[in-house]
Every structure is written in C-alpha cells, then in structure tokens.
Design a protein around this motif. Structure first.
Motif, mmCIF file in Angstrom:
data_model
loop_
_atom_site.group_PDB
_atom_site.id
_atom_site.type_symbol
_atom_site.label_atom_id
_atom_site.label_comp_id
_atom_site.label_asym_id
_atom_site.label_seq_id
_atom_site.Cartn_x
_atom_site.Cartn_y
_atom_site.Cartn_z
ATOM 1 N N MET A 75 0.848 -1.186 0.000
ATOM 2 C CA MET A 75 0.000 0.000 0.000
ATOM 3 C C MET A 75 0.885 1.238 0.000
ATOM 4 O O MET A 75 1.847 1.319 0.743
ATOM 5 N N ASN A 76 0.552 2.212 -0.816
ATOM 6 C CA ASN A 76 1.301 3.446 -0.937
ATOM 7 C C ASN A 76 1.180 4.247 0.364
ATOM 8 O O ASN A 76 0.099 4.500 0.846
ATOM 9 N N ARG A 77 2.320 4.678 0.911
ATOM 10 C CA ARG A 77 2.319 5.418 2.178
ATOM 11 C C ARG A 77 2.793 6.858 2.035
ATOM 12 O O ARG A 77 3.240 7.456 3.000
ATOM 13 N N GLU A 78 2.727 7.435 0.818
ATOM 14 C CA GLU A 78 3.131 8.825 0.653
ATOM 15 C C GLU A 78 2.232 9.725 1.504
ATOM 16 O O GLU A 78 1.072 9.417 1.763
ATOM 17 N N ARG A 125 -17.459 6.787 10.153
ATOM 18 C CA ARG A 125 -18.079 6.657 8.832
ATOM 19 C C ARG A 125 -17.524 5.448 8.085
ATOM 20 O O ARG A 125 -16.407 5.009 8.357
ATOM 21 N N PRO A 126 -18.281 4.934 7.131
ATOM 22 C CA PRO A 126 -17.829 3.771 6.365
ATOM 23 C C PRO A 126 -16.571 4.090 5.544
ATOM 24 O O PRO A 126 -16.319 5.250 5.187
ATOM 25 N N ASP A 127 -15.821 3.059 5.226
ATOM 26 C CA ASP A 127 -14.601 3.229 4.439
ATOM 27 C C ASP A 127 -14.854 3.936 3.115
ATOM 28 O O ASP A 127 -14.023 4.725 2.665
ATOM 29 N N TYR A 166 -8.351 6.164 -1.950
ATOM 30 C CA TYR A 166 -7.210 6.406 -2.834
ATOM 31 C C TYR A 166 -6.103 5.381 -2.574
ATOM 32 O O TYR A 166 -5.615 4.735 -3.488
ATOM 33 N N ARG A 167 -5.713 5.244 -1.321
ATOM 34 C CA ARG A 167 -4.617 4.322 -0.981
ATOM 35 C C ARG A 167 -4.944 2.872 -1.351
ATOM 36 O O ARG A 167 -4.099 2.152 -1.866
ATOM 37 N N LYS A 168 -6.168 2.449 -1.085
ATOM 38 C CA LYS A 168 -6.553 1.050 -1.312
ATOM 39 C C LYS A 168 -6.780 0.712 -2.781
ATOM 40 O O LYS A 168 -6.491 -0.401 -3.206
ATOM 41 N N THR A 222 -2.799 3.880 -9.927
ATOM 42 C CA THR A 222 -3.316 4.368 -11.205
ATOM 43 C C THR A 222 -3.192 5.876 -11.349
ATOM 44 O O THR A 222 -2.909 6.377 -12.436
ATOM 45 N N TYR A 223 -3.422 6.610 -10.261
ATOM 46 C CA TYR A 223 -3.437 8.077 -10.292
ATOM 47 C C TYR A 223 -2.489 8.640 -9.252
ATOM 48 O O TYR A 223 -2.269 8.029 -8.203
ATOM 49 N N THR A 224 -2.006 9.844 -9.506
ATOM 50 C CA THR A 224 -1.343 10.592 -8.444
ATOM 51 C C THR A 224 -2.443 11.120 -7.524
ATOM 52 O O THR A 224 -3.624 11.195 -7.924
#
Length: 90
Positions: free
Chosen positions: A1-4, A53-55, A63-65, A70-72
């Motif tokens: 998973m992206n952690r930026e 709230r729901p995910d 975005y992370r999941k 695909t996108y910045t």
C-alpha cells in the motif's frame, strides 16, 4: 500500500456527495430512501457519524486502497472535485 504523505482532501462540506448516495453503487446502501445518506445532518450538512463513517466515505483511504497505483493524489483529487461540481444540489 502506498504510504506517501497526502494533503487533506479539500472538502467544502457542501453535502452534495452525501445528498446523492443513490447515484453510486458503492454508496447506495447508505440511502435513507430519497437519495440522501441516512447519516447526513441536513441542517448543517455534516456527517452524524463522521469519526466512524464507512470506508467508502474516506477519500484518502479509498485512494490508498484502490487508486494510488493508477493516479497521483493530485489527479485523484481533481477527478473527485470535478464529480462534486457536477452533482445536483438537493
């Protein structure tokens, strides 16, 4: 998973996304029967369960999941804001 590190999503609390949950398959289950999320406080346009709230309602998490490969983050925000702008006021 992206952690930026992500800048916060620029939500203006207009309530449009929460007032049109019937338009997305992912959020239809939140519909109280008239297209509006059952957790939206109509008076102040705020979520009554914001901290739990729901995910699907957590933009950065979605975005992370699902979209970081695909996108910045900037492109993802721009896409989402353009969708927000096209949603009808209710």
């Amino acid at each position: 998973m992206n952690r930026e590190a992500l800048t916060p999503f620029p939500c203006y609390s207009c309530g449009k996304c929460c007032s049109n949950v019937h338009l997305s398959q992912e959020t239809k289950s939140l519909d109280r029967g008239d297209g509006i999320c059952r957790h939206l406080n109509i008076d102040n346009k705020q979520c009554s369960i914001y901290h739990t709230r729901p995910d699907i309602c957590r933009v950065e998490l979605q975005y992370r999941k699902h979209y970081s490969s695909t996108y910045t983050w900037k492109a993802f925000v721009e896409i989402n804001l353009s969708i927000c702008e096209r949603l009808p006021d209710r």
